[in-house]
Design a protein around this motif. Structure first.
Motif, PDB file in Angstrom:
ATOM      1  N   GLY A 198       0.955  -1.230  -0.031  1.00 30.25           N
ATOM      2  CA  GLY A 198      -0.054   0.006   0.072  1.00 30.25           C
ATOM      3  C   GLY A 198       0.876   1.261   0.121  1.00 30.25           C
ATOM      4  O   GLY A 198       0.333   2.242  -0.797  1.00 30.25           O
ATOM      5  N   ALA A 199       1.915   1.132   0.615  1.00 25.04           N
ATOM      6  CA  ALA A 199       2.765   2.491   0.861  1.00 25.04           C
ATOM      7  C   ALA A 199       3.419   2.724  -0.329  1.00 25.04           C
ATOM      8  O   ALA A 199       3.436   3.735  -1.140  1.00 25.04           O
ATOM      9  CB  ALA A 199       3.991   2.108   1.765  1.00 25.04           C
ATOM     10  N   LEU A 200       3.953   1.735  -1.352  1.00 26.38           N
ATOM     11  CA  LEU A 200       4.276   1.717  -2.665  1.00 26.38           C
ATOM     12  C   LEU A 200       3.586   2.136  -3.674  1.00 26.38           C
ATOM     13  O   LEU A 200       3.692   3.028  -4.539  1.00 26.38           O
ATOM     14  CB  LEU A 200       5.109   0.384  -3.056  1.00 26.38           C
ATOM     15  N   ALA A 201       2.248   1.723  -3.374  1.00 26.48           N
ATOM     16  CA  ALA A 201       1.271   2.192  -4.473  1.00 26.48           C
ATOM     17  C   ALA A 201       0.837   3.654  -4.223  1.00 26.48           C
ATOM     18  O   ALA A 201       0.555   4.348  -5.226  1.00 26.48           O
ATOM     19  CB  ALA A 201       0.151   1.168  -4.182  1.00 26.48           C
ATOM     20  N   ALA A 202       0.971   3.958  -3.054  1.00 29.18           N
ATOM     21  CA  ALA A 202       0.682   5.399  -2.591  1.00 29.18           C
ATOM     22  C   ALA A 202       1.576   6.394  -3.111  1.00 29.18           C
ATOM     23  O   ALA A 202       1.367   7.587  -3.717  1.00 29.18           O
ATOM     24  CB  ALA A 202       0.535   5.594  -1.251  1.00 29.18           C
ATOM     25  N   VAL A 203       2.795   5.948  -3.121  1.00 30.39           N
ATOM     26  CA  VAL A 203       4.181   6.665  -3.678  1.00 30.39           C
ATOM     27  C   VAL A 203       3.947   6.725  -5.198  1.00 30.39           C
ATOM     28  O   VAL A 203       4.040   7.769  -5.829  1.00 30.39           O
ATOM     29  CB  VAL A 203       5.208   6.045  -3.160  1.00 30.39           C
ATOM     30  N   LEU A 204       3.667   5.499  -5.885  1.00 29.63           N
ATOM     31  CA  LEU A 204       3.760   5.417  -7.186  1.00 29.63           C
ATOM     32  C   LEU A 204       2.407   6.113  -7.729  1.00 29.63           C
ATOM     33  O   LEU A 204       2.266   6.426  -9.110  1.00 29.63           O
ATOM     34  CB  LEU A 204       3.679   4.165  -7.662  1.00 29.63           C
ATOM     35  N   ALA A 205       1.426   6.480  -7.049  1.00 25.61           N
ATOM     36  CA  ALA A 205       0.046   6.967  -7.579  1.00 25.61           C
ATOM     37  C   ALA A 205       0.356   8.431  -7.977  1.00 25.61           C
ATOM     38  O   ALA A 205      -0.543   9.156  -8.650  1.00 25.61           O
ATOM     39  CB  ALA A 205      -0.880   6.676  -6.486  1.00 25.61           C
ATOM     40  N   ILE A 206       1.371   9.190  -7.327  1.00 25.24           N
ATOM     41  CA  ILE A 206       1.695  10.495  -7.655  1.00 25.24           C
ATOM     42  C   ILE A 206       2.979  10.506  -8.539  1.00 25.24           C
ATOM     43  O   ILE A 206       3.904  10.049  -7.925  1.00 25.24           O
ATOM     44  CB  ILE A 206       1.934  11.212  -6.334  1.00 25.24           C
ATOM     45  N   SER A 207       2.546  11.065  -9.896  1.00 23.26           N
ATOM     46  CA  SER A 207       3.852  11.165 -10.709  1.00 23.26           C
ATOM     47  C   SER A 207       5.086  11.834 -10.041  1.00 23.26           C
ATOM     48  O   SER A 207       5.143  12.912  -9.781  1.00 23.26           O
ATOM     49  CB  SER A 207       3.377  11.676 -11.947  1.00 23.26           C
ATOM     50  N   GLY A 208       6.253  11.394 -10.222  1.00 22.83           N
ATOM     51  CA  GLY A 208       7.499  11.808  -9.784  1.00 22.83           C
ATOM     52  C   GLY A 208       7.577  11.697  -8.154  1.00 22.83           C
ATOM     53  O   GLY A 208       8.790  12.255  -7.784  1.00 22.83           O
ATOM     54  N   LEU A 209       6.644  11.250  -7.393  1.00 27.42           N
ATOM     55  CA  LEU A 209       6.968  11.247  -5.945  1.00 27.42           C
ATOM     56  C   LEU A 209       8.053  10.408  -5.398  1.00 27.42           C
ATOM     57  O   LEU A 209       8.850  10.685  -4.744  1.00 27.42           O
ATOM     58  CB  LEU A 209       5.674  10.879  -5.321  1.00 27.42           C
TER      59      LEU A 209
END
Length: 506
Positions: A267-278
């Motif tokens: 979930g943490a990785l998905a949350a990071v990857l959901a925002i472009s460039g994060l």
């Protein structure tokens, strides 16, 4: 990119308390394979209408002061342990392993910390962390009291490592509070004032370094390690007692979240990857931690070779006033239109300082270099926090901050574990030999710590190169443009208080 903010004013009254675990569990949802995590909008979880912005700011100030006291306490004992170990053993491997283990434990635990921050009320998480730290410090006192000093200082026996590990675990769990603190900025502070609030967080860190540097050096030099543990226990108990009295009624209940279990890495990785460039933003912040690992392993040994322990603590405290200056500058002026550019400029300057502040074994140069370096640290940390708070939905911020802390913290132990034995076994002996001293003298001058100075010089050059290359990447331009777009959308919508929009990435 849009941001998830607390709910707008609405008629329903909020409960008076914000403490304890949620009465009903948060709603959880999981993204399907190959799909982006859905945005969970839960406007009833946060209610900013119950109090004015000024009242919310006062609550944030209370939480910030309490966090300052807690961080001062854990850092006080942590600094004292490092000073005590080096003075008793004169071994930089021991200090490097302790420092590296601290950062490694943070890296391994931060995903769990962020998961719990997302799943539970923020004050409940803070109270748990404070209580756990108090229990670990009590246990460390028992080990110190029951173990003979000779056995405790024998690095080949387990008692020293058990004692150090107990203190480290107590200090590491305290970092759960710092993740929760970052999310309280989102809940309590209006978007246009968050950079300033993050600057105040930097000032708190500076205050922590100033007080703990002086107290730790004086405690080890004048009171000894036993009474230092007693002082830490008293301060930890005071911080815990004060935390129980705080309330945050805006957080009616935990927001609906897709966090799962106690270690939601997916979930943490998905949350990071959901925002472009994060993810790239987190990489940018990691630049600071590579050189931080070198400092962690060698800064105290360098200072303790130059000054008595009591004076070293005082001089480091003088240098740490730079934290206050940096945080105050951000609190007054913010971070500019592009916090990412501000971050990278600060990293370049930090690399320059790291390369030159030990180029001669001069006390004034070392203290001045530390001061300037610490002026810049709040800019790096506040920039990252401000960007995340604007572009990441509230119900995922705990895991994103935890992921960032884990990723960035992992850099420091890598360098600390590598550089401490290399410096102890090869670089320092070479620099102190007649041949090595003669070869290094034209560049680094003369002195007993020229080996450490050589390590600092190389680390600073690497830091400068990495940050300058980051300016040239397409990711830098994309993240800068995305932040500007999100800020423009907020300004166009008149966002000064909370809104409840989703958090889709671009």
């Amino acid at each position: 990119m849009n941001e998830q903010e607390p709910a707008p004013p609405r008629p329903a009254a909020a409960p008076s308390g914000g403490a304890g675990l949620p009465a009903d569990p948060p709603v959880a949802s999981s993204p399907g394979e190959g799909a982006e995590a859905p945005a969970l909008v839960d406007p009833e979880a946060v209610d900013t209408s119950v109090r004015s912005p000024a009242q919310r700011t006062r609550t944030f100030a209370g939480i910030l002061v309490n966090t300052a006291l807690a961080n001062i306490t854990t850092s006080y004992l942590w600094f004292a342990l490092t000073f005590w170990v080096y003075l008793e053993t004169r071994n930089v491997i021991a200090t490097g392993v302790i420092g590296g283990a601290y950062m490694l434990l943070i890296a391994l635990s931060s995903i769990s910390f962020g998961t719990f921050v997302d799943r539970y009320r923020k004050l409940a998480v803070m109270r748990f962390a404070a209580g756990f730290t108090l229990a670990m410090f009590v246990l460390s006192g028992a080990v110190f009291l029951l173990t003979p000093t000779a056995s405790l200082l024998d690095l080949t026996r387990p008692w020293f490592w058990v004692f150090a590990l107990i203190i480290l675990i107590g200090a590491v769990v305290e970092n759960m509070r710092n993740i929760a603190l970052s999310t309280t900025v989102t809940i309590l502070i209006d978007p246009d004032r968050r950079a300033n609030a993050n600057g105040l967080v930097g000032m708190v860190q500076g205050l922590m370094f100033i007080i703990t540097s002086v107290l730790s050096g004086l405690s080890v030099g004048l009171l000894g390690m036993g009474w230092t543990i007693v002082v830490a226990l008293v301060l930890t108990a005071l911080a815990f007692s004060h935390l129980v009295t705080l309330r945050m009624p805006e957080e009616v209940r935990p927001a609906a979240t897709d966090a799962h279990g106690g270690f939601d890495l997916r979930g943490a990785l998905a949350a990071v990857l959901a925002i472009s460039g994060l993810f790239a933003l987190i990489l940018f912040s990691t630049f600071n931690n590579f050189i931080g690992g070198v400092y962690m392993a060698l800064m105290d040994p360098y200072g303790l070779e130059m000054f008595p322990v009591e004076l070293w603590g005082t001089y480091f405290a003088l240098g740490a006033t730079g934290f206050l200056v940096g945080g105050a500058l951000i609190g007054k002026f913010g971070l500019g239109a592009n916090p990412l550019r501000t971050m990278l400029v600060a990293v370049v300057l930090m690399g320059i300082l790291g390369a030159v502040f030990t180029i001669r074994e001069w006390a004034w140069l070392y203290v001045l270099g530390i001061w300037l370096y610490l002026v810049l640290i709040p800019f790096v940390e506040a920039a990252e926090q401000t960007i995340i708070q604007r572009v990441v939905p509230l119900h995922r911020q705990g895991r994103v901050f935890g992921f960032a802390m884990a990723f960035e913290s992992a850099a420091a132990p890598i360098t600390a574990f590598l550089i401490a034995p290399i410096a102890q076994l090869w670089i320092i002996p070479y620099a102190r030999s007649a041949e090595g001293a003669a070869q290094l003298a034209p560049l680094l001058g003369e002195g007993t710590s020229r080996g450490i100075a050589l390590v600092f010089l190389v680390a600073g050059i690497v830091m400068i190169a990495a940050a300058l290359l980051a300016f040239l990447t397409p990711v830098y331009r994309r993240v800068s443009a995305s932040y500007a777009e999100a800020a423009a959308q907020d300004a166009g919508a008149g966002v000064t208080t909370a809104s409840s929009s989703g958090g889709a990435g671009t």
